[in-house]
Each structure stands twice: as C-alpha cells, then as structure tokens.
Enzyme design. Structure first.
Site, PDB file in Angstrom:
ATOM      1  N   VAL A   7       5.770 -64.980  63.369  1.00  0.00           N
ATOM      2  CA  VAL A   7       5.232 -66.403  62.717  1.00  0.00           C
ATOM      3  C   VAL A   7       3.696 -66.338  63.076  1.00  0.00           C
ATOM      4  CG1 VAL A   7       7.372 -67.671  62.140  1.00  0.00           C
ATOM      5  CG2 VAL A   7       6.024 -67.971  64.282  1.00  0.00           C
ATOM      6  N   ALA A  62       1.904 -79.921  73.712  1.00  0.00           N
ATOM      7  CA  ALA A  62       0.825 -80.136  72.751  1.00  0.00           C
ATOM      8  C   ALA A  62       1.191 -79.169  71.735  1.00  0.00           C
ATOM      9  CB  ALA A  62      -0.321 -79.202  73.584  1.00  0.00           C
ATOM     10  N   ALA A  75      16.047 -67.710  62.848  1.00  0.00           N
ATOM     11  CA  ALA A  75      17.446 -67.760  62.743  1.00  0.00           C
ATOM     12  C   ALA A  75      18.540 -67.039  63.298  1.00  0.00           C
ATOM     13  CB  ALA A  75      17.568 -67.533  60.909  1.00  0.00           C
ATOM     14  N   SER A  76      17.988 -66.138  64.075  1.00  0.00           N
ATOM     15  CA  SER A  76      18.897 -65.304  64.766  1.00  0.00           C
ATOM     16  C   SER A  76      19.876 -65.879  65.682  1.00  0.00           C
ATOM     17  CB  SER A  76      18.093 -64.199  65.526  1.00  0.00           C
ATOM     18  OG  SER A  76      17.077 -64.736  66.316  1.00  0.00           O
ATOM     19  N   ARG A  77      19.673 -67.178  66.271  1.00  0.00           N
ATOM     20  CA  ARG A  77      20.298 -67.637  67.349  1.00  0.00           C
ATOM     21  C   ARG A  77      20.204 -69.322  67.561  1.00  0.00           C
ATOM     22  NH1 ARG A  77      16.785 -66.789  72.078  1.00  0.00           N
ATOM     23  NH2 ARG A  77      15.279 -65.405  71.417  1.00  0.00           N
ATOM     24  N   TYR A 119       3.741 -76.402  75.700  1.00  0.00           N
ATOM     25  CA  TYR A 119       5.127 -76.870  74.629  1.00  0.00           C
ATOM     26  C   TYR A 119       4.520 -78.095  74.135  1.00  0.00           C
ATOM     27  CZ  TYR A 119       9.645 -76.766  72.659  1.00  0.00           C
ATOM     28  OH  TYR A 119      10.873 -77.167  71.942  1.00  0.00           O
ATOM     29  N   SER A 128       9.914 -81.440  68.566  1.00  0.00           N
ATOM     30  CA  SER A 128      10.665 -81.708  70.014  1.00  0.00           C
ATOM     31  C   SER A 128      10.228 -83.156  70.449  1.00  0.00           C
ATOM     32  CB  SER A 128      10.273 -80.658  70.936  1.00  0.00           C
ATOM     33  OG  SER A 128      10.784 -81.441  72.331  1.00  0.00           O
ATOM     34  N   LYS A 162       4.029 -79.112  70.060  1.00  0.00           N
ATOM     35  CA  LYS A 162       5.040 -80.017  69.328  1.00  0.00           C
ATOM     36  C   LYS A 162       4.176 -81.028  68.719  1.00  0.00           C
ATOM     37  CE  LYS A 162       8.481 -76.961  69.219  1.00  0.00           C
ATOM     38  NZ  LYS A 162       8.953 -76.277  68.102  1.00  0.00           N
TER      39      LYS A 162
HETATM   40  P1  NDP Z   1      16.190 -70.036  70.576  1.00  0.00           P
HETATM   41  O1  NDP Z   1      15.454 -69.480  71.825  1.00  0.00           O
HETATM   42  O2  NDP Z   1      17.623 -70.048  70.968  1.00  0.00           O
HETATM   43  O3  NDP Z   1      15.830 -69.052  69.189  1.00  0.00           O
HETATM   44  C1  NDP Z   1      14.454 -68.937  69.088  1.00  0.00           C
HETATM   45  C2  NDP Z   1      14.381 -68.376  67.686  1.00  0.00           C
HETATM   46  O4  NDP Z   1      12.846 -68.336  67.259  1.00  0.00           O
HETATM   47  C3  NDP Z   1      14.739 -66.881  67.518  1.00  0.00           C
HETATM   48  O5  NDP Z   1      15.418 -66.559  66.347  1.00  0.00           O
HETATM   49  C4  NDP Z   1      13.905 -66.002  67.843  1.00  0.00           C
HETATM   50  O6  NDP Z   1      13.747 -64.610  67.470  1.00  0.00           O
HETATM   51  C5  NDP Z   1      12.841 -66.870  67.138  1.00  0.00           C
HETATM   52  N1  NDP Z   1      11.424 -66.400  67.570  1.00  0.00           N
HETATM   53  C6  NDP Z   1      10.582 -66.410  68.900  1.00  0.00           C
HETATM   54  N2  NDP Z   1       9.542 -66.189  68.922  1.00  0.00           N
HETATM   55  C7  NDP Z   1       9.176 -65.983  67.426  1.00  0.00           C
HETATM   56  C8  NDP Z   1       8.140 -65.315  66.738  1.00  0.00           C
HETATM   57  N3  NDP Z   1       6.875 -65.222  67.322  1.00  0.00           N
HETATM   58  N4  NDP Z   1       7.969 -65.158  65.494  1.00  0.00           N
HETATM   59  C9  NDP Z   1       9.269 -65.624  64.615  1.00  0.00           C
HETATM   60  N5  NDP Z   1      10.221 -66.034  65.247  1.00  0.00           N
HETATM   61  C10 NDP Z   1      10.311 -65.984  66.607  1.00  0.00           C
HETATM   62  O7  NDP Z   1      15.547 -71.568  70.509  1.00  0.00           O
HETATM   63  P2  NDP Z   1      16.294 -73.022  69.994  1.00  0.00           P
HETATM   64  O8  NDP Z   1      17.466 -72.611  69.006  1.00  0.00           O
HETATM   65  O9  NDP Z   1      16.767 -73.429  71.189  1.00  0.00           O
HETATM   66  O10 NDP Z   1      15.309 -73.663  69.355  1.00  0.00           O
HETATM   67  C11 NDP Z   1      14.806 -73.584  68.017  1.00  0.00           C
HETATM   68  C12 NDP Z   1      13.458 -74.581  67.782  1.00  0.00           C
HETATM   69  O11 NDP Z   1      14.081 -75.716  68.107  1.00  0.00           O
HETATM   70  C13 NDP Z   1      12.483 -74.310  68.294  1.00  0.00           C
HETATM   71  O12 NDP Z   1      11.244 -74.564  67.554  1.00  0.00           O
HETATM   72  C14 NDP Z   1      12.272 -75.295  69.911  1.00  0.00           C
HETATM   73  O13 NDP Z   1      11.083 -75.326  70.267  1.00  0.00           O
HETATM   74  C15 NDP Z   1      13.110 -76.402  69.128  1.00  0.00           C
HETATM   75  N6  NDP Z   1      13.724 -77.363  70.151  1.00  0.00           N
HETATM   76  C16 NDP Z   1      14.693 -76.756  70.837  1.00  0.00           C
HETATM   77  C17 NDP Z   1      15.270 -77.656  71.713  1.00  0.00           C
HETATM   78  C18 NDP Z   1      16.342 -77.273  72.703  1.00  0.00           C
HETATM   79  O14 NDP Z   1      16.807 -78.025  73.415  1.00  0.00           O
HETATM   80  N7  NDP Z   1      17.164 -76.048  72.379  1.00  0.00           N
HETATM   81  C19 NDP Z   1      14.902 -79.038  71.984  1.00  0.00           C
HETATM   82  C20 NDP Z   1      13.622 -79.337  71.038  1.00  0.00           C
HETATM   83  C21 NDP Z   1      13.190 -78.569  70.083  1.00  0.00           C
HETATM   84  P3  NDP Z   1      14.430 -63.509  68.350  1.00  0.00           P
HETATM   85  O15 NDP Z   1      15.958 -63.600  68.477  1.00  0.00           O
HETATM   86  O16 NDP Z   1      14.018 -62.288  67.596  1.00  0.00           O
HETATM   87  O17 NDP Z   1      13.863 -63.677  69.674  1.00  0.00           O
END
Ligand code: NDP
Length: 246
Positions: A63, A156, A13-15, A154, A141, A158
């Site tokens: 996670v 696989a 949820a950080s970004r 990725y 996704s 999803k």
């Molecule tokens: P971001 O890269 O902006 O953010 C990813 C988030 O996941 C961050 O909060 C990060 O924390 C956290 N994170 C990363 N690794 C871990 C871990 N090992 N354990 C716990 N938390 C972790 O991603 P998006 O907002 O773009 O994507 C969010 C979701 O949506 C993902 O599942 C992505 O696959 C999916 N998605 C995104 C798309 C896109 O176009 N953006 C398209 C389709 C799906 P930290 O800040 O600490 O690194």
C-alpha cells in the site's frame, strides 16, 4: 445484513482483522478484492471467499506504493466495473521507545499506515465520485486517540488516519460518499499475540469490559458502516475497544 452484489476491496486481508472483515462481507453477499503483500496469501483468502459462493480477486499489494494502489483499482474495475466499499485495513507496527527509534522504523510505519491509506483513497476517489456513491472505512487505532508509550510512530500514523478520514469525509460528502474510521482497542491477532503474559494481563485489567476484542467485534462495526444503514454517518471515528477510551 444483506449486501447483494456489492464490490468491496479489503487491504491486508490475509489474516487478522482484514481477513475476518472480508469473510463477513462475503457472507453478507459482497464480492471481494483481497490484498496482502504476497499473491499466495491473498489467494488463500480469495479461495475461502469463493467457497462461500462469492467472487473474489486476489492482489499482491504494497500500500505504500501509489502506483500499485492505482493498479489495484484498475484491475478491480476491469473485473467488476465498480467499487462500492473500500476498507483500508493494512497496517504494521515497529515499536520502540522514542529515544531508540530509528528513522527507518518511523518511515516504514508512516508509509504503510498513513500514506498507504491515502494512496488507496486517492487511487479510488475518481471512481467513487463518478458513481456518486461509496463507503470508505479506515482502520485506525485507539492509540491514535490516546497515544501510547513505545508507539510514537504507530500512534502518529493512526492519528494521521483520523485527520485524513475527517478531511476526506468533508470533501466527498457532496458526492454521497461516506468516510469513517474504526478505532480498535486490543484485538486478538498476530499483531498482539507476541505481547508477554504479564503485559497482556495489565492491558486487560485496564479494559472496562475485561477482555481482549475479537476480529468479529471489529467486523461487526465495519459491516454496519459498509451498509446503507449508515448512510447518514460520515467523518466519524468509532472505537471498538471494550470501553478503553471514553
Ligand atoms: P495483522 O498483522 O494480523 O495483519 C496485517 C495485514 O496487513 C496482513 O494482511 C498483511 O499482509 C498486511 N500488510 C502488511 N504490510 C502491508 C503493506 N505494506 N502493504 C499491504 N498490506 C500490508 O494485523 P491486524 O489484523 O492485527 O491489524 C489490522 C489493522 O487493524 C491494522 O491497520 C492495525 O494497525 C489495526 N489495529 C489492530 C489492532 C490489534 O489489536 N490487532 C488494534 C488497533 C488497530 P501479509 O500477510 O502479506 O503480511
């Protein structure tokens, strides 16, 4: 949508998408547990949620580690006594053509995206079953449906989340727990901003609605699936992709 005093966990949820989902649920009246890989970045969002007048708990979580997910659930119950909504949003990419993909690149993406989603569901299911109510929403996704060159790991992971969603939905339906997945297309976040301009333009040309999605586009569907308006919907994979996959 009103959500008085519901307790929601949002991973990652950080970004990006996760942050927008957490803020949307807070604006609608939920209290939040927000996670990121570091406490500091989770705590920043927790502060923004408190500014909205809701309670928030920040938690540092990988996670991929089930013990950490169990600890997340335990800490949530100690603070809030229940969990109404679990959003499995944390995700990573590590793109490469199959011929060059290293075992570590495969393992990392599967561990975070697929096993991480399983871990959080596994850790919270007993609570949901006891409550005889709950909403689990997994962020998959469109490439988990269509596949994508350069993203075998990725896609696989999803696609795995889609199978997991449907199986868990069947298992938990008798306890009034709804389990659905949201499949975003190309959304403007850190994950997509590194794409070169020409690649981005080609992608946009292939989207019927001719634009990238926003994190709010995704949060709107998540908000609906987390509400009682979706009580008769389970086991569904719903795309938010401007019509990319039909
Ligand atoms: P971001 O890269 O902006 O953010 C990813 C988030 O996941 C961050 O909060 C990060 O924390 C956290 N994170 C990363 N690794 C871990 C871990 N090992 N354990 C716990 N938390 C972790 O991603 P998006 O907002 O773009 O994507 C969010 C979701 O949506 C993902 O599942 C992505 O696959 C999916 N998605 C995104 C798309 C896109 O176009 N953006 C398209 C389709 C799906 P930290 O800040 O600490 O690194």
């Amino acid at each position: 949508m009103s959500r008085p005093d519901k307790i929601a966990i949002v991973t990652g949820a950080s970004r990006g998408i996760g942050r927008t989902i957490a803020l949307r649920l807070a604006k609608e009246g939920a209290d939040l547990v927000v996670t990121a890989t570091t406490f500091a970045s989770a705590n920043k969002v927790a502060g923004e949620i408190e500014q909205l007048g809701r309670k928030a708990l920040a938690f540092a979580l990988n996670v991929a580690e089930i013990r950490e997910c169990e600890s997340l659930v335990k800490t949530t119950l100690e603070k809030f006594s229940r969990i109404d909504i679990l959003i499995n949003n944390a995700g990573v990419t590590s793109d490469n053509l199959l011929i060059r993909m290293k075992e570590e690149e495969w393992d990392k993406v599967i561990d975070v995206n697929l096993k991480g989603t399983f871990n959080c569901i596994r850790a919270s299911t007993k609570t949901f079953m006891k409550q005889r109510a709950g909403k689990i929403i997994n962020i998959t996704s469109v490439v988990g449906i269509s596949g994508n060159a350069g993203q075998a790991n990725y896609s696989a992971s999803k696609a795995g989340v889609i199978g997991l969603t449907k199986s868990v939905a069947r298992e938990l339906a008798p306890r009034n727990i709804q389990v659905n997945a949201v499949a975003p297309g190309y959304i403007e976040t850190d994950m997509t901003k590194s794409l070169p301009d020409d690649v981005m333009q080609t992608l946009i040309d292939a989207i019927p609605l001719r634009r990238m999605g926003t994190t709010e586009d995704v949060a709107s569907l998540v908000s609906f699936l987390a509400s009682e308006n979706s009580d008769y919907i389970t086991g569904q994979i719903i795309s938010v992709d401007g019509g990319m996959v039909m």
